[in-house]
Design a protein around this motif. Structure first.
Motif, PDB file in Angstrom:
ATOM      1  N   ASN A 191      -0.701  -4.880   2.717  1.00  9.79           N
ATOM      2  CA  ASN A 191      -0.335  -3.515   3.254  1.00  9.79           C
ATOM      3  C   ASN A 191       0.294  -3.751   4.626  1.00  9.79           C
ATOM      4  O   ASN A 191      -0.562  -4.422   5.598  1.00  9.79           O
ATOM      5  CB  ASN A 191      -1.411  -2.472   3.291  1.00  9.79           C
ATOM      6  N   GLY A 192       1.398  -3.103   5.049  1.00  8.86           N
ATOM      7  CA  GLY A 192       2.058  -3.401   6.215  1.00  8.86           C
ATOM      8  C   GLY A 192       1.554  -2.489   7.334  1.00  8.86           C
ATOM      9  O   GLY A 192       1.305  -1.393   6.992  1.00  8.86           O
ATOM     10  N   LEU A 193       1.661  -2.717   8.459  1.00  9.42           N
ATOM     11  CA  LEU A 193       1.112  -1.952   9.741  1.00  9.42           C
ATOM     12  C   LEU A 193       2.366  -1.929  10.849  1.00  9.42           C
ATOM     13  O   LEU A 193       3.009  -2.799  10.924  1.00  9.42           O
ATOM     14  CB  LEU A 193       0.001  -2.393  10.422  1.00  9.42           C
ATOM     15  N   ASN A 194       2.280  -0.854  11.656  1.00  8.92           N
ATOM     16  CA  ASN A 194       3.156  -0.853  12.495  1.00  8.92           C
ATOM     17  C   ASN A 194       2.761  -0.964  13.806  1.00  8.92           C
ATOM     18  O   ASN A 194       3.563  -0.854  14.943  1.00  8.92           O
ATOM     19  CB  ASN A 194       3.897   0.803  12.687  1.00  8.92           C
ATOM     20  N   ALA A 195       1.572  -1.755  14.159  1.00  9.43           N
ATOM     21  CA  ALA A 195       1.040  -2.248  15.433  1.00  9.43           C
ATOM     22  C   ALA A 195       0.075  -3.255  14.856  1.00  9.43           C
ATOM     23  O   ALA A 195      -0.444  -3.264  14.024  1.00  9.43           O
ATOM     24  CB  ALA A 195       0.366  -0.976  16.069  1.00  9.43           C
ATOM     25  N   VAL A 196      -0.283  -3.901  16.323  1.00 15.33           N
ATOM     26  CA  VAL A 196      -1.224  -5.140  16.055  1.00 15.33           C
ATOM     27  C   VAL A 196      -2.614  -4.265  16.509  1.00 15.33           C
ATOM     28  O   VAL A 196      -2.725  -3.978  17.641  1.00 15.33           O
ATOM     29  CB  VAL A 196      -0.850  -6.228  16.916  1.00 15.33           C
ATOM     30  N   LEU A 197      -3.643  -4.849  15.728  1.00 19.22           N
ATOM     31  CA  LEU A 197      -4.911  -4.477  16.081  1.00 19.22           C
ATOM     32  C   LEU A 197      -5.612  -5.397  16.912  1.00 19.22           C
ATOM     33  O   LEU A 197      -6.117  -6.480  16.481  1.00 19.22           O
ATOM     34  CB  LEU A 197      -5.735  -4.055  14.720  1.00 19.22           C
ATOM     35  N   GLN A 198      -5.313  -5.441  18.228  1.00 21.26           N
ATOM     36  CA  GLN A 198      -6.075  -6.385  19.040  1.00 21.26           C
ATOM     37  C   GLN A 198      -6.875  -5.577  20.132  1.00 21.26           C
ATOM     38  O   GLN A 198      -6.139  -4.714  20.757  1.00 21.26           O
ATOM     39  CB  GLN A 198      -4.936  -7.400  19.430  1.00 21.26           C
TER      40      GLN A 198
END
Length: 198
Positions: A191-198
């Motif tokens: 599934n694609g995301l619009n931000a990096v979870l970091q």
């Protein structure tokens, strides 16, 4: 409570309409009076898959050009061999725009530190299949919220935004919205995301 139920139903309806529109775009309608076949095409703005099933979840990630950075980083971190077998896994992959939005130099620094890169990427991968249907089921069971655990033991919280988008939040409070569903491979789904979870 009623808002949560309406939000879940609205998200379910949006996801169902996306699947129905994609199914309609692949159908052909014969015209028996003219003995010819006409193809009907429908365009939808709902995030939906555009690729056939791949042999594994890493190949599914590679199949979409908008996720080429995530694919390259998975290989750099040497997670491709892990994710290509076993599973099932769900990769919540940031798209290329999400990686481009990181502060200057961040991506280059991560590429030079595969161990740190692997830790960040594992924070985007969970065990289990969380395709559209699985996400709706989890949100319904949790009455609008659900938690899932990443490969490195972090918790991701699923929720619905006020504008009816599916959102993931990590333990540090970083948010990303799902912008693509169901790139399927033999060992899982992307599934694609619009931000990096970091």
């Amino acid at each position: 409570m009623n808002y949560v139920k309406r939000s879940i139903l609205a998200l379910g309806a949006v996801l169902f309409l996306g699947v129905a529109a994609n199914h309609a775009s692949a159908q052909t309608t014969p015209d028996t009076t003219k003995k010819t076949t006409t193809t009907t095409t429908t365009t939808t703005t709902t995030p939906a898959p555009a690729q056939a099933d791949a042999a594994n979840v890493v190949q599914a990630l590679q199949s979409n050009a908008d996720y080429s950075t995530a694919f390259d980083l998975v290989k750099t971190a040497k997670l491709d061999s892990t994710l290509a077998v076993g599973g099932p896994y769900t990769i919540f992959a940031p798209n290329n725009n999400a990686f481009s939005a990181l502060p200057a130099g961040t991506l280059d620094a991560l590429k030079k530190d595969p161990a740190k890169l692997a830790t960040i990427l594992k924070g985007h991968v969970v065990t289990g299949t969380y395709d559209k249907a699985g996400l709706i089921k989890a949100l319904s069971a949790g009455k609008g919220k659900a938690t899932i655990n990443t490969l490195d033991g972090q918790t991701l919280t699923l929720s619905i935004t006020t504008d009816k988008k599916l959102q993931l939040t990590n333990a540090a409070g970083k948010n990303a919205q799902v912008v693509l569903f169901d790139l399927k491979g033999g060992t899982g789904v992307v599934n694609g995301l619009n931000a990096v979870l970091q």
